[in-house]
Every structure is written in C-alpha cells, then in structure tokens.
Design a protein around this motif. Structure first.
Motif, PDB file in Angstrom:
ATOM      1  N   TYR A 859       0.716  -1.216   0.053  1.00  0.00           N
ATOM      2  CA  TYR A 859       0.083  -0.158  -0.018  1.00  0.00           C
ATOM      3  C   TYR A 859       0.955   1.271   0.118  1.00  0.00           C
ATOM      4  N   ALA A 860       1.956   1.067   0.731  1.00  0.00           N
ATOM      5  CA  ALA A 860       3.014   2.258   0.466  1.00  0.00           C
ATOM      6  C   ALA A 860       3.470   2.708  -0.767  1.00  0.00           C
ATOM      7  N   PHE A 861       3.764   1.484  -1.436  1.00  0.00           N
ATOM      8  CA  PHE A 861       4.212   1.636  -2.881  1.00  0.00           C
ATOM      9  C   PHE A 861       2.993   2.070  -3.916  1.00  0.00           C
ATOM     10  N   PHE A 862       1.594   1.603  -3.521  1.00  0.00           N
ATOM     11  CA  PHE A 862       0.865   2.046  -4.444  1.00  0.00           C
ATOM     12  C   PHE A 862       0.361   3.634  -4.196  1.00  0.00           C
ATOM     13  N   LEU A 863       0.444   4.075  -2.858  1.00  0.00           N
ATOM     14  CA  LEU A 863       0.203   5.505  -2.493  1.00  0.00           C
ATOM     15  C   LEU A 863       1.364   6.293  -3.192  1.00  0.00           C
ATOM     16  N   TRP A 864       2.890   5.601  -3.120  1.00  0.00           N
ATOM     17  CA  TRP A 864       3.714   6.514  -3.795  1.00  0.00           C
ATOM     18  C   TRP A 864       3.524   6.680  -5.245  1.00  0.00           C
ATOM     19  N   ILE A 865       3.143   5.547  -6.010  1.00  0.00           N
ATOM     20  CA  ILE A 865       2.616   5.583  -7.482  1.00  0.00           C
ATOM     21  C   ILE A 865       1.573   6.655  -7.626  1.00  0.00           C
ATOM     22  N   LEU A 866       0.535   6.783  -6.787  1.00  0.00           N
ATOM     23  CA  LEU A 866      -0.526   7.505  -6.951  1.00  0.00           C
ATOM     24  C   LEU A 866      -0.158   8.920  -6.613  1.00  0.00           C
ATOM     25  N   LEU A 867       0.863   9.096  -5.868  1.00  0.00           N
ATOM     26  CA  LEU A 867       1.189  10.578  -5.650  1.00  0.00           C
ATOM     27  C   LEU A 867       2.249  10.935  -6.567  1.00  0.00           C
ATOM     28  N   VAL A 868       3.030  10.211  -7.306  1.00  0.00           N
ATOM     29  CA  VAL A 868       3.741  10.551  -8.542  1.00  0.00           C
ATOM     30  C   VAL A 868       2.889  10.815  -9.686  1.00  0.00           C
ATOM     31  N   ILE A 869       1.515   9.923  -9.953  1.00  0.00           N
ATOM     32  CA  ILE A 869       0.886  10.139 -11.087  1.00  0.00           C
ATOM     33  C   ILE A 869      -0.078  11.570 -10.763  1.00  0.00           C
ATOM     34  N   SER A 870      -0.513  11.859  -9.595  1.00  0.00           N
ATOM     35  CA  SER A 870      -0.898  12.977  -9.335  1.00  0.00           C
ATOM     36  C   SER A 870      -0.146  14.197  -9.413  1.00  0.00           C
ATOM     37  N   TYR A 871       0.993  14.266  -8.804  1.00  0.00           N
ATOM     38  CA  TYR A 871       1.751  15.485  -9.108  1.00  0.00           C
ATOM     39  C   TYR A 871       2.269  15.703 -10.314  1.00  0.00           C
ATOM     40  N   ARG A 872       2.438  14.636 -11.149  1.00  0.00           N
ATOM     41  CA  ARG A 872       3.081  14.864 -12.542  1.00  0.00           C
ATOM     42  C   ARG A 872       1.702  15.433 -13.392  1.00  0.00           C
ATOM     43  N   ASN A 873       0.509  15.320 -13.168  1.00  0.00           N
ATOM     44  CA  ASN A 873      -0.738  16.024 -13.856  1.00  0.00           C
ATOM     45  C   ASN A 873      -0.704  17.349 -13.261  1.00  0.00           C
ATOM     46  N   ARG A 874       0.076  17.685 -12.187  1.00  0.00           N
ATOM     47  CA  ARG A 874      -0.241  18.877 -11.792  1.00  0.00           C
ATOM     48  C   ARG A 874       1.198  19.971 -11.700  1.00  0.00           C
ATOM     49  N   SER A 875       1.323  21.059 -11.670  1.00  0.00           N
ATOM     50  CA  SER A 875       2.719  21.685 -11.912  1.00  0.00           C
ATOM     51  C   SER A 875       2.369  23.017 -11.010  1.00  0.00           C
ATOM     52  N   TYR A 876       3.888  23.413 -10.443  1.00  0.00           N
ATOM     53  CA  TYR A 876       3.936  24.550  -9.661  1.00  0.00           C
ATOM     54  C   TYR A 876       3.792  25.740 -10.845  1.00  0.00           C
ATOM     55  N   ASN A 877       4.100  25.593 -11.918  1.00  0.00           N
ATOM     56  CA  ASN A 877       3.828  26.553 -13.181  1.00  0.00           C
ATOM     57  C   ASN A 877       2.630  26.862 -13.483  1.00  0.00           C
ATOM     58  N   MET A 878       1.637  25.979 -12.801  1.00  0.00           N
ATOM     59  CA  MET A 878       0.187  26.320 -12.995  1.00  0.00           C
ATOM     60  C   MET A 878      -0.229  27.713 -12.490  1.00  0.00           C
ATOM     61  N   PHE A 879       0.298  27.939 -11.279  1.00  0.00           N
ATOM     62  CA  PHE A 879      -0.222  29.260 -10.543  1.00  0.00           C
ATOM     63  C   PHE A 879       0.415  30.443 -11.287  1.00  0.00           C
ATOM     64  N   ALA A1117       5.414   4.289 -17.150  1.00  0.00           N
ATOM     65  CA  ALA A1117       5.171   2.874 -16.352  1.00  0.00           C
ATOM     66  C   ALA A1117       4.604   3.060 -15.159  1.00  0.00           C
ATOM     67  N   CYS A1118       4.707   4.300 -14.431  1.00  0.00           N
ATOM     68  CA  CYS A1118       3.753   4.378 -13.059  1.00  0.00           C
ATOM     69  C   CYS A1118       2.319   4.319 -13.409  1.00  0.00           C
ATOM     70  N   GLU A1119       1.864   4.881 -14.517  1.00  0.00           N
ATOM     71  CA  GLU A1119       0.455   4.671 -14.892  1.00  0.00           C
ATOM     72  C   GLU A1119       0.075   3.137 -15.076  1.00  0.00           C
ATOM     73  N   ILE A1120       0.966   2.413 -15.606  1.00  0.00           N
ATOM     74  CA  ILE A1120       0.563   1.067 -16.025  1.00  0.00           C
ATOM     75  C   ILE A1120       0.491   0.292 -14.682  1.00  0.00           C
ATOM     76  N   ILE A1121       1.592   0.496 -13.805  1.00  0.00           N
ATOM     77  CA  ILE A1121       1.433  -0.263 -12.308  1.00  0.00           C
ATOM     78  C   ILE A1121       0.592   0.213 -11.616  1.00  0.00           C
ATOM     79  N   TYR A1122      -0.022   1.595 -11.823  1.00  0.00           N
ATOM     80  CA  TYR A1122      -1.223   1.994 -11.017  1.00  0.00           C
ATOM     81  C   TYR A1122      -2.515   1.368 -11.726  1.00  0.00           C
ATOM     82  N   LEU A1123      -2.642   0.937 -13.000  1.00  0.00           N
ATOM     83  CA  LEU A1123      -3.731   0.299 -13.337  1.00  0.00           C
ATOM     84  C   LEU A1123      -3.646  -1.162 -12.950  1.00  0.00           C
TER      85      LEU A1123
END
Length: 1448
Positions: A859-879, A1117-1123
């Motif tokens: 679950y820790a690995f799953f959460l890490w993958i989820l955080l990677v995917i989540s933060y890769r779709n957001r960017s500090y440049n957005m603000f 690769a992270c997205e495939i692992i998440y799926l």
C-alpha cells in the motif's frame, strides 16, 4: 415517391424474371404518365428505378437521379440516336443497383460482387427500345456509378521522402500493382506543407528515367500551384490527385512506379505534360512529408451480344472518387464500375539502395534485440535441458532394506497452488490386497523435493509384492518453516516395476493446519474410473499438460523433463514462428481496411478481407511450423536413456537424483549364479525374495505377453531431427530476410507502426488468446469427451527396460549400514490434536503477520505511485501561468479600463477595444520592435492561441415578466433575470431589428444570428448570477489589431449590447509549449436588469498533453503499475463482497476501499477520454495551422473533474494509512472511542443542528441585503462555522443594526461556543475514559504486534523471545513415552557402531574365544605367549557372508 421492396438477384434465371417485371412496370407507366410529368421513382433496399416520360428536347444536360447513382445526358441527345426529332416523346428508364448484375460472367472478375451498376434505356411512345450510341464521339453520357459501399477503402500511407545518395538520382519512388484490365489509376496526395509542389513521373513496368525519356506520363501535385490548399468538390477534380486515364494505362497489368521530386519555386507549374520535362534535372531535397492513396478504377458495360462485361466505348473520368466511379460512354446499356485494393509488394531496387542502418534504425534494432534474446534464451534453455535429464532419475527411499527385492516406483505430484510446496517430512503407508508397508519416509538429502509444481520420483523396495493396492495413508510432521510447513498434493502414483502396473491416488487436497479442514493426515483410496473422469481432475490434468507441453511459448519454461522436444528446439521453433508471423503480417499490413460489410459483434467486426488474410497467413505459417514441431516430437533419440530403476540400483549417484541415499555394505550370502534379465523375460522364475509367482498375473511371463499387445506409436528415425533443424534454419532465415525487405520498403515511420501493432498482437495472442483457447479446449474435453487418457509418457520407449537380477545389490558402500540388525520399523502414530491446534493458531498468526507486512509495503508503494501520477499531472507552473494570464488581460497597463473595475457597458467597450484586443494579439517589444513570427500569439509572446478567440452574447427575450399595475403606465416593459428557458434564440437584422421576412430587405450578419451550443461545441457555464447556456450570438475575433478594434467600435455603435443582454463571454484557449500548459480562459461580464455589470474571470491551467516531457517513460510505467494495482484491488474487493455479502458494507474501511476503486476507475476513464478529445482538437489545429475555431471548454470540464477526483483519491488513500496503524494501542483507542461514542454523537448532532440553524436563519434574514458573506443561505452557513472559531467582522455587522447585532452575537457565542462545543468534548472525554478502562471495548489487533516482535527476535537473535510462543519443532519434543519408544532404536544404533568397528577384522565369537583363552593361559602360565600360527588365524579376514554367532 413509391417505395417497394425488390429482392436481390441471385442467378441468371432470377435476372430474367426481374427483366419481365420491369417490362410490365414500364408499359403501365408509359400508358399512364403524361409527357413532362414529374418522374416516378421506385426505391427498394437494393434497386432504384426511375421512369421519366419527356420530349427529347428536354433531355439536354438533364440529370437522372438514381439515388446513389445517376446519368447526365449530353446537350444534343439526338447525336446518340440514329434518327430523332426534337419533339419526339421518349420514355427514359433508369435503374441503379447496389449489387452487380450478371456476376456469373467471366468479365466480372475485375468487379466486386457488391459493386453498384447503372442501367439507362430509352423507349419511344409505342414502347419500342431506342438504340443509344452510334459511335459518335461528340456526344457522351456521363454515368455516375456507386462503388461497392461494402468494399474496403484503401488506407492512406504516410511517407517520409528522401533522395538516395547516388549520382543522377532525382526521385523518391513509390510503387503499386496494377491488377485490373481496362482500368485507370488515381494517385491521391496530401502534403503536410501545402506551400510546395511535387513532380510525379510515372512509368509502367520499370523505374522512370527522364534522361532517356523512359516514362509514360507526368503530373504536378497540385496540378496548378494557384490551387494550393484546394482539394476539389462536386464540380472540380482534386488538384492533388494524379489521374492516369484508361488510354494511358492501355490495359497494362503489373508493377507501376511513381517517382516524386519536389519542385523549386522557379519550377512551379513548369511541367504540365511529358514534353515539358527536361532530360536533366536539378537534385532537390524534400522539405515536407506526404500521404499517398492509390486506387484503380474501371468502367464496364454489359454486352448483350456476347453476354459478358466489356469496356470498349467507356473511359473513366477524373471526377471519380472513392464513393463513385464516373464513366464517360458513347452508348447506353448496363454499366458497372469497381476498384481493387493493391497488395503490398517489394521494390527490390528501393530495398537494396536504402538498406543502410541509419535509414531503418527501428527495423535493425528490433532484429538485433530478437537475436540477442534468442541467443541468451538458447544458452539458458541448454542448461535447463541438462537439468531436466537429471530430474528423470529415481531417489531410493532412505529406509529401503537391501534384502528387499521387490520394487515400486513412486511419483508424487505437488500442485501449482500458491505455497503448495513443503519442507516438512512426508511419510506414507501403502496397503494392498496381499501386504501393507511399514511407515515409509519420502526424503532426499541431495535435492529439494515437494516444491511447487514438482514431480518427484522415488524407488521403494519391499520384501514381497503388496498385490493390488487399495488405499494410501500419507501425512507430514508440519516441521517446515512458515509457509513451507503446508503441502498441497495433487496425486500419488505407484508403479509396480515388475508388472508395470500403475495405481493412481488422486488427492487435490491441502495437508495444512491453516487450509481446507486443517488436517495433515489423509487416507486416499486408489482412484477408480469415476475419480479419473471427474471434471476437476480432467480439467487440471489437461490444462497443465496443454500449457506445459502443448503451448509452444509457455512450454519453453514449463517443459516436461521426459519430453523429446527439448527447450532449445522449442526456443528455435518460437523464433521461426515469430519471423514467419512477422512476414505474413507484413505481407498484408495496411490492407485490413474498414468495410461496411463487416459482421459486427458488439465492439468487434469481421470482414471477408480479414478472413482471407487470416486464412492465407495460417496457410503459410501453420504447415511449416507444424511439420518442424512434429519432426522434433516424433524423432526417436539416437541412444535410449538408461533405466531409471537400474540407475537407482547400480550406477553412481548424481547430485540431483540422490542415488547415494541407500548404500548398504552387506552382501548376499547366496553364491548361486544370478538370473539375468533375459532369462527373466524368457520365463525363468525369479528368486523367492521377489515373490513373483509363476502362472499368476504378477509373473514376468504374463507381463511380457501383455506388453506385446500394445499399439505401436508413430516414430521416426533419429536422423529426422537433423532434417527438422535444416527446415527450421531455412524457414527462419528466409522469413527474416523477407521481413527485412518489407521493413525497408515500409520506411522507418511506417515500420514503427507496423512493429508496434505486431508486438501488441503477439503479446495478446501469447498471453490472452492462446491460454483462453487452452482453457476452452480443456473444458470441452473434460465435460464432453471425459477420456482420462492412458496416463503414459510420450517417450516411454525412450528409456531402456529395467534388467533386474536375482540378487540385486547396492554397489556403493555407506557408513550407515544396517549391520547385523535390521532397523525397527516405527508404527503409525496419528498427529497430536493439541499440537495441531497450537500449530494452527501460530500459523494463523504468522499468516496475519505477513499479510500485514505485505499490506503495508504494497500500500505504501501504491500510495507512492498515486502521488507520482497526481503530482505529474499538476505543476507549480500552473499558478505562475495563471498569474501571467491575469497580468495580460486583467491587471494590465495596456488598457484604458481594467476588467475587474467595469461597471457598465461603456466600461466594457473601453476594455474590449483596448485591454482585450491588446491581450489577444502580440504587441511590440519594449524597444518598439515589431513581433516578428508571432502570428497567433497573445501579448505575453509565449502562448499560442488554439484557433481564435470569440465573444459570445447571451440575451433574454423581450417582456419576460409582468410589470406591477401601479407603474405599468410609466414602465412599459419588464425584463427579468436570465434563465435558459427564456433565452432569446432568434435571428435579427443589424442593430437587433426584427426580421421582416423579405430576403432582399433583411440585412444581417453572423453577430446577430443565434448559434446553438452544438454548433459551437459549447456547454452550460455557472456564473455568479445564473447558469448560462453554451449557445449565443458570436463575434469571431479574427484579424489584426486594427481590424479587431474597428469591429469593436462598429458593434458599440450598432448597440450590440443593449438592455436584453445578460452575459458576454470572451472565450479562448492558449498554450505555452515551454511549460506544456494550456490556459482555458473565460472572461464573463454579467449584465443585470438594473443595468449594472459584474465581471468575473477564470483562467484554468491544464496539462492536457502529459507525455511531452523527459520523464515520459517513467510516468507511463507508473500509470501502468497503477492500473495493475486497481485491477488487483478490484478483484480482491469483489471476492470480499461475494464472501461477506451485505456485511461487507458495514465496515468503514471497506467503504473507503470501494470509494478509492470507484474514483480510480472513474479518473482513468476520464483521463483517457480527455486525452482522446485533446488529440482530436490538436489534430484539427495541426491540419488548419491554428486558423480554425476550436473550443476547449468541454475538455476543461473533464480536466477539472479529474482534478477533483485525484484530490479526493489522494485524501482517501492517505487516510487509509490509519487502518494500517490499527495495531498501535493509541490508534486503537482513538478508533474505539469514536466507535463507542457514535450513538451519543448522533443525538448531540440533532441538538447542534437545531440550535445552529436557528442562529443562521437569524443572521441570514438580518444581513442578506447588506453583507456579502450573508448574501445566500449557504454562504450564511459558511460564515456561521467561521464565527464559531471567532473569525468575523463585528464592525461591519454593527453598521447594519448595532443593538440587534450585539444581542445575537452574545447569545451565539454563549450557546454555540461555550455550551454546545463543550458538550461535544465532554462526550468524547467520557467515552475515552470508559474505553481505556474496559478492555472489552478495545480492539485486540495489537496482540499481533507482540507476535511480530517475538518473531523478529527469533530471526535476528537480539533479545529473548517470548517463551509462550510455540516453536514449529515442538511436535518433536522429547517426552517420557517418546524416550521409551526410541530405546530399541538406540540399542540398534549401538550394535551398528560395534559392528562397524570390529566386524571387518574379527568375528565376535572368535574375539570372545581369543580373549577368554588369553586370560586363562595367563592365569595358569604367566610366561605364556600365543603361537604365531594362531595369531595369523585370528588376524585373517573372514569370508564374506552373513554374520554368524557360535555358541558352545
């Protein structure tokens, strides 16, 4: 129009019947119709017939509409007739079919059976047929024939052209196969950059050569550079299509070569015909790629004289498209047209001139990787083949007695279940009709046995035959560590070596304290026919055999050791199959086109072309691979393997077969010559120890006779293997060569697509399609056929028969010899139930411990993958990007009116004319330099507009509310707030003047014409005042700054914004490629009925192209692992729901898990749907070069929705970590406290809600008109919650009502803050104290922590483990009863030790006599010395034989 159903023509007889029906209809209409009357059209599913009675002079340029087909008459129709007058009345009968009439003729070979046809005939007023066509070439009929709408459309091929580095080479070549007679060719081009022009030089049969004038025709693409960007319409042919007419083709069939060259600017429109092409050209490089599509078309007519299709007198027009063939003919009859799909061919000149590595890197790298993987796999397979040979041996049981001469081969099959293997000691008892064995142990100190999926062989010796076996008792001592204590046995097979009779014991049960019924001891009866034909057994056997031996790819890893088909041979066959599959795929790649004639099964479709390609591919691949595999399987080995039984008895042991487990030193005392195996087979009697009674079923004579009746299998000589290798190498090399040729022909871009599709097809076939096929076949045979099979190995003849002598010995000495004693056989003792129960408890705790560890880690690995995917779709440049957009449009000095400070429509026009226009166009730099190459960029000079910006107005209908009676005379019209039901959708003249209905007088523009939301790709928008629709009156902001500013002034003067305007949207999307962000922008100005204006804006930065970065592969690769995680969680929770039913949903954490899965699946669907929509929009941007209208609002909605889901998903996933910490006592107290106080808190919430809502209603009613925080009831609730924390503006509230405000605030703070909140805290404190004191209210999960810590101490050696924890070896602890039972064995061990120390030199009786004599002689004769000869007698070795004991 009359609609009738006309059936499909199936045969010549039916066509004759149809002609009779048409004649009857024509006579009826000829008599009934009046000249000049509207034509009568009869429409059916397959046929359209038209009857038109008209004078000949009305036929000039007349078009006969026949649905999908049609005919255009010439200006002077009389030129097609032998004789006619202009006022002559004729009946024109036209017919169009969606199928091919007369398809049985030979000339129909070039036409599709579903190709359309057009039939045109003329009749005089008496019904006599008029002959149309007299050879006059000045008048022609133009026939539009519908092509086969079910025929596949040829796919366009994307090309990356280049000029080969050779002298006098000016062209890049394409080639295709002309396959139809009297056909024409249409070569359609689409250039990526339409600012260039190509020269196409075409030659039939060979490459064109301009230097020697060896070419047939030329084309320029486009044919007129002035038409660049125009792709034709219904009246003008496509200038980007090179049309090679029928006369130029001249009936040629074969290879056609097209050479392309990019023209320089000075050469544009210079080569309109063959003569204009010079013999010497300048070499130019290509500056753009292109797409090419090639079609062949032909026009044929039905010749009634020869009853066949002919093409004389008809040519194909350049107006032919992929939907219609347009034929120009000088006569009339039945016409048909068709075109053929060109197959892939190899251009050898192109291949050999472009075969270098740098032009085809994808192809060569793929082949190199395949070769490397093959050689590495072959080395591994060779090593595994050697290990497989070792696995075939039998391990003699450690407790075999050398005096026992009756042998049984035992094969134990361990299942493939998870954790099926064991390290526990396994014992068994076999019971037969004649005898029963003692307790025997299955051990092997030289190799690991009973591993998952293992097939272990043993050799058991017995003093006499057991007879027909009845049952088997098998158990283990549960001494393995952890998961290796349990065992899942699939079957236990016993073979009588002497009679070759097999007895099968089917188990398929767990021997485990934590699985099944918790038993480790089972009695299994011998399997009968019913057990052998049970579905579970047959399905398991067939599936295992099919996957391990029949499936070519899986069997490389899971090959049965006894199979003749080695792993090296299997790997090589896989390579051959791969290359042959690649070859057949390349042969028809790109030809699997879409067809309307497809047979659909939901999302799947099957066409006749796909069936043909599949059958043809299998006819190429299957026979060769099947033959090679058959030769490998059926070839006998050059030398048979030695008998496993003899290996176990005679040969030196090998490490894997444990042959040294039994090495007695005792030799037989029988000096009679041994009986050889040949004598046994001739019928000689075996010794008594064998107990093979002659004349019975156990005798060797009977067995030999019975074995002779066995059916002989198909076997081939050993040298056939060499032939198979030769065939395999040839097939692989030839396939690889042609794959290389095709790959070079495809070029690198197409080759990448081909290899990608091939890999997807390959992996789906190997891992999905073929396993499903194996399972379905196994289910069929297990349910229907129910044939258990012989159970024999396919290579039973590859092993020599055992040659058993009368006095078999174990040749190799062993230190643990039995000596003078035979080991005492231990009796059967059932497992102690108390120890089993204790072991079960400890094992369940251990399972739970590992489950917790796995859950935390995964679950820790799953959460890490989820955080990677989540933060890769957001960017500090957005603000930062949003702030940049605000500085361009909202807070900017390049405007005379700030957007957020607009108050009325005059302010709006000031802002629109300055701030808006300056924002959406790139202005000058700080030094007044012009913004060169900034067309389409906004004023930040970094962001490109996606299309163009629009200004959309939403209006309300006039007089939508009732004016109150007292003011009706003063206020004549009432206009309400905006609602979507009262939106104005009319069309107006300029200045919002109503339309008069007079087309000449009504003057309007697109700014005053309503456009629906579907036309604008718009969707409702929730503003500050209302929810607005996606349609409206649109101003397209195209042009330079001056044009746009003039447009704003014009609209202001025309009163485009008036009293009925309710909202004006400025919508656009900009993309900054430097930070890979889109800004979906919406500037909203809401107009109130009172005349005020309320501005708001929304800049939504979105990462719509997430893979455009350096970490693309990592993110993918992270997205495939998440799926994969989501699929695993989904299966896990589905099983839990099925197991627990409704009780599952009563657990809080289960609901959290369901929410995580639901949001993950929803976010995944939204993600891919959004990506699909973005790809469509960006493709439109690429095609239109950013000049087309495109709206990203819909994509922005989905992007926003996905952001919300990802936020909640991360929240829930992080919250779930509390569940993983439930074993902590403090965390357990927190959860228990909340659970125990649940009922009290529910009662408290009722009181709180009543009191809180009472105060909120007071605040809302008092301050709704004066304070923004209380403008709605929802905002009042939000403000009330903030007031509970002491954050509110008391001074603003006092300004409304000083006295009432202070009273309300005092009671609110007193009641809510001091009383209600303290009640809540008191409830929690009281419950916490009760839970901490009462152990029954606490969770006992933390006990597992103590168990885990104790295990950790045992593993590491740190600290002292808890003595209360059970040790897995406790079941072997010594007890008084155990010591008494072991006492005889201890005596046997003592005698063995004495025997080993003394018996090799002296016999016990001689030793006793010697010692006694010496003592007596010393007593009577002190000077006595033994004589030398007596000493030598004592010292001579004993004769070999059995130990004897002499007594006096």
């Amino acid at each position: 129009m009359i609609r009738i159903m006309i059936p499909h023509r199936k045969s010549e007889h039916f066509e004759s019947f149809s002609d009779n029906a048409e004649n009857t209809l024509r006579k009826v209409f000829l008599n009934a119709m009046v000249p000049g009357e509207k034509p009568v059209v009869l429409k059916g599913n397959k046929v359209t017939i038209s009857y038109d009675k008209t004078p000949i002079n009305k036929l000039a340029d007349k078009v006969v509409d026949l649905g999908d087909g049609g005919v255009t008459f010439p200006t002077d129709f009389c030129k097609l007739l032998d004789s006619c007058s202009s006022d002559q009345i004729v009946m024109i009968q036209g017919k169009s079919t969606s199928f091919l009439p007369n398809s049985y003729s030979n000339g129909a070979a070039d036409l599709s059976p579903n190709s359309g046809s057009v039939d045109i005939q003329a009749f005089d007023d008496n019904g006599n047929a008029l002959k149309i066509g007299n050879g006059n070439s000045e008048a022609n009929l133009i026939i539009q024939i519908p092509l086969d709408k079910y025929m596949p459309i040829e796919n366009a091929e994307y090309m990356v052209p280049f000029i080969p580095e050779r002298e006098e080479e000016y062209f890049f070549y394409n080639s295709y196969e002309m396959s139809t007679s009297c056909g024409s060719a249409q070569i359609q081009f689409r250039l990526d950059d339409e600012s260039v022009q190509f020269l196409a030089v075409i030659r039939f049969g060979d490459h064109p050569d301009v230097s020697t004038r060896q070419f047939d025709t030329v084309c320029m693409i486009p044919n007129d550079f002035a038409l660049a960007g125009f792709h034709g319409n219904s009246t003008h042919p496509d200038p980007y299509t090179c049309f090679v007419n029928t006369n130029t083709v001249g009936g040629f069939k074969g290879k056609v070569y097209v050479g392309l060259r990019q023209l320089t600017v000075s050469e544009h429109n210079s080569y309109p015909n063959n003569d204009s092409v010079p013999t010497t050209l300048k070499k130019t490089d290509f500056m753009t790629n292109y797409t090419i599509k090639i079609m062949e078309a032909c026009c044929k007519w039905w010749d009634t004289s020869v009853r066949d299709w002919s093409c004389e007198g008809c040519v194909v027009s350049n107006m032919t498209t992929s939907a219609h063939v347009v034929c120009i003919c000088n006569h009339a009859t039945t016409f048909a047209g068709g075109w053929a799909v060109v197959p892939n061919t190899i251009d050898w000149n192109f291949v050999f001139s472009n075969a270098d590595f740098f032009k085809n890197p994808t192809l060569y790298i793929t082949e190199i990787i395949i070769a490397l993987v093959y050689f590495i796999t072959v080395i591994w397979a060779r090593r595994q083949d050697k290990k497989d040979v070792e696995k075939l041996g039998l391990a003699p049981l450690k407790d075999n007695d050398p005096r026992d001469k009756y042998y049984y081969e035992i094969v134990v099959v361990t299942g493939m279940r998870r954790n099926a293997g064991t390290e526990s000691k396994v014992h068994f008892i076999l019971s037969g009709e004649l005898e029963e064995t003692d307790v025997r142990s299955l051990t092997d100190e030289k190799r690991k046995i009973f591993q998952r999926g293992n097939v272990d062989g043993f050799l058991m010796a017995c003093p006499r035959p057991l007879g027909n076996l009845n049952y088997l008792r098998v158990w283990h001592d549960n001494s393995g560590k952890g998961k290796f204590a349990s065992w899942y046995m699939r079957s236990f097979v016993v073979r009588d070596v002497q009679t070759d009779e097999k007895f099968i014991f089917i188990s398929n049960r767990w021997f485990a304290v934590e699985e099944d019924d918790g038993q480790v001891d089972r009695v299994i009866p011998v399997a009968g026919k019913e057990q052998m034909t049970e579905f579970s057994h047959l399905f398991t056997e067939r599936t295992t055999k099919s996957l391990s031996d029949g499936h070519l790819w899986f069997s490389v890893v899971a090959r049965p050791p006894q199979s003749r088909f080695t792993r090296v041979q299997r790997v090589s066959c896989c390579l051959c199959l791969l290359y042959m599959s690649m070859l057949t795929n390349a042969m028809w790649y790109g030809q699997q086109t879409e067809s309307a004639n497809a047979l659909t099964f939901g999302p799947f479709a099957l066409t006749t072309e796909q069936i043909f390609i599949g059958v043809a591919s299998n006819l190429i691949v299957f026979p060769i691979t099947f033959l090679i595999i058959l030769l490998f399987r059926k070839s006998r080995p050059r030398k048979k393997r030695p008998s496993r039984v003899e290996e176990a008895l005679h040969h030196k042991s090998r490490s894997a077969t444990s042959m040294t487990d039994v090495n007695p030193t005792i030799k037989s005392g029988n000096n009679s010559p041994p009986v050889t195996s040949s004598q046994l087979l001739e019928g000689h009697q075996r010794p008594d120890t064998s107990c093979s009674r002659p004349g019975t079923s156990m005798s060797i004579v009977d067995v030999a006779k019975n074995n002779g009746k066995k059916k002989k299998k198909l076997e081939l000589p050993w040298w056939v293997t060499i032939i198979a290798w030769i065939l395999l190498i040839l097939a692989t090399l030839v396939s690889a060569a042609f794959v290389t040729f095709y790959g070079i022909s495809f070029q690198d871009v197409k080759c990448k697509k081909w290899i990608t599709s091939l890999l997807i097809s390959f992996f789906s076939s190997v891992f999905i399609t073929q396993p499903i096929k194996v399972f379905l076949v196994a289910i069929f045979f297990s349910l229907i056929v129910k044939n258990p099979g012989s159970g024999e190995d396919e290579d039973e003849d590859d092993e020599e028969k055992p040659k058993l002598s009368t006095d078999e010995d174990y040749l190799h000495e062993r230190t643990e010899a039995f000596g003078v004693t035979r080991p005492r056989k231990v009796g059967y003792k059932p497992p102690d139930p108390k120890q089993l129960e204790r072991a079960r408890e400890e094992r369940m705790k251990e399972i739970k411990m590992w489950a917790i560890v796995r859950e935390i880690v995964f679950y820790a690995f799953f959460l890490w993958i989820l955080l990677v995917i989540s933060y890769r779709n957001r960017s500090y440049n957005m603000f930062l990007y949003k702030s940049s957009m605000e500085r361009v449009f909202i807070i900017t000095n390049e405007t005379s009116q700030w957007f957020i400070k607009m108050k009325n429509k005059d302010d709006f026009w000031n802002w629109a004319s300055t701030g808006l226009i300056n924002g959406i166009r790139a202005g000058t730099y700080y030094n007044a330099d012009p913004p060169l190459l900034m067309r389409g960029y906004i004023n930040d000079k970094q962001s490109r507009l996606m299309g163009y910006a629009t200004m959309r107005q939403v209006r309300i209908q006039r007089d939508t509310c009732r004016t109150p009676d007292p003011v009706r005379k003063v206020i004549l019209e009432c206009n309400s707030e905006y609602t979507m039901t009262q939106e104005d959708k009319g069309t107006y003249q300029i200045g919002w003047k109503p339309m008069t209905g007079n087309a000449s007088a009504d003057i309007t523009r697109e700014e005053y014409q309503y456009e629906r939301a579907s036309e604008l790709n718009g969707y409702p928008y929730w503003g500050e005042m209302a929810v607005y629709s996606g349609g409206g009156y649109v101003v397209r902001l195209k042009g330079n700054t001056t044009v746009l500013r003039n447009k704003m002034l014009q609209l202001r003067d025309e009163g485009w914004i008036d009293r009925y305007t309710r909202a004006v949207f400025v919508e656009f999307t900009a993309m900054n490629p430097g930070i890979n962000l889109f800004s979906i922008s919406m500037l909203l100005s809401e107009f109130r009925p009172s005349g005020g204006l309320f501005p708001s804006y929304r800049f939504e930065p979105a990462m719509l192209l997430p893979y455009m970065n350096s970490a693309m592969l990592f993110q993918l690769a992270c997205e495939i692992i998440y799926l994969i995680f989501i699929v695993v969680f989904l299966v896990k929770e589905a099983r839990a729901i099925y197991r627990d039913r409704c009780a599952y949903f009563k657990e809080f954490w289960n609901l959290v898990e369901v929410a995580i899965i639901f949001m993950s699946v929803s976010a995944t669907v939204i993600y891919f749907y959004r990506l699909f929509e973005v790809n469509k929009l960006t493709e439109r941007f690429r095609i239109s070069h950013g000049n087309e209208y495109m709206k990203f609002q819909y994509v922005g909605y989905w992007s926003e929705m996905m952001s919300y889901m990802i936020g909640w998903l991360v929240f829930l996933a992080s919250l779930k970590f509390l569940k993983l910490l439930r074993f902590n006592k403090r965390m357990s107290l927190l959860a228990s406290t909340l659970k125990a106080s649940c009922k009290d808190l529910m009662h408290f919430s009722i009181i709180f809600n009543i009191v809180f809502l009472a105060f909120i209603q007071v605040f809302y009613l008092i301050y709704v008109a004066n304070i923004k925080d209380f403008k709605t009831f929802i905002s009042s609730v939000e403000s009330g919650i903030v007031m509970m924390m002491g954050k509110f503006d008391i001074y603003e509230m006092i300004m409304v009502d000083p006295v009432l405000t202070q009273i309300c605030i005092f009671f609110y703070v007193l009641t809510i803050t001091f009383i209600i909140v303290n009640m809540f805290l008191s409830i929690l404190n009281e419950t916490f104290g009760a839970v901490r004191v009462d152990n029954t209210k606490q969770c006992n999960d933390y006990e597992i922590v103590e168990f885990m810590m104790n295990r950790f101490k045992m593993w590491t050696g740190f600290g002292t483990p808890n003595t209360r924890t059970w040790n897995p070896n406790d079941n072997q602890a010594e007890t008084v009863e155990g010591k008494i039972d072991d006492f005889p064995d201890r005596i046997d061990q003592l005698l063995n030790s004495i025997h080993q120390m003394y018996m090799e030199k002296d016999r016990l009786d001689s030793l006793f006599e010697k010692n006694t004599e010496s003592i007596l002689m010393k007593k009577s004769h002190p000077a006595y010395t033994p004589s030398p000869h007596r000493s030598s007698i004592y010292e001579q070795p004993f004769k070999k034989g059995l130990t004897t004991v002499q007594t006096n």
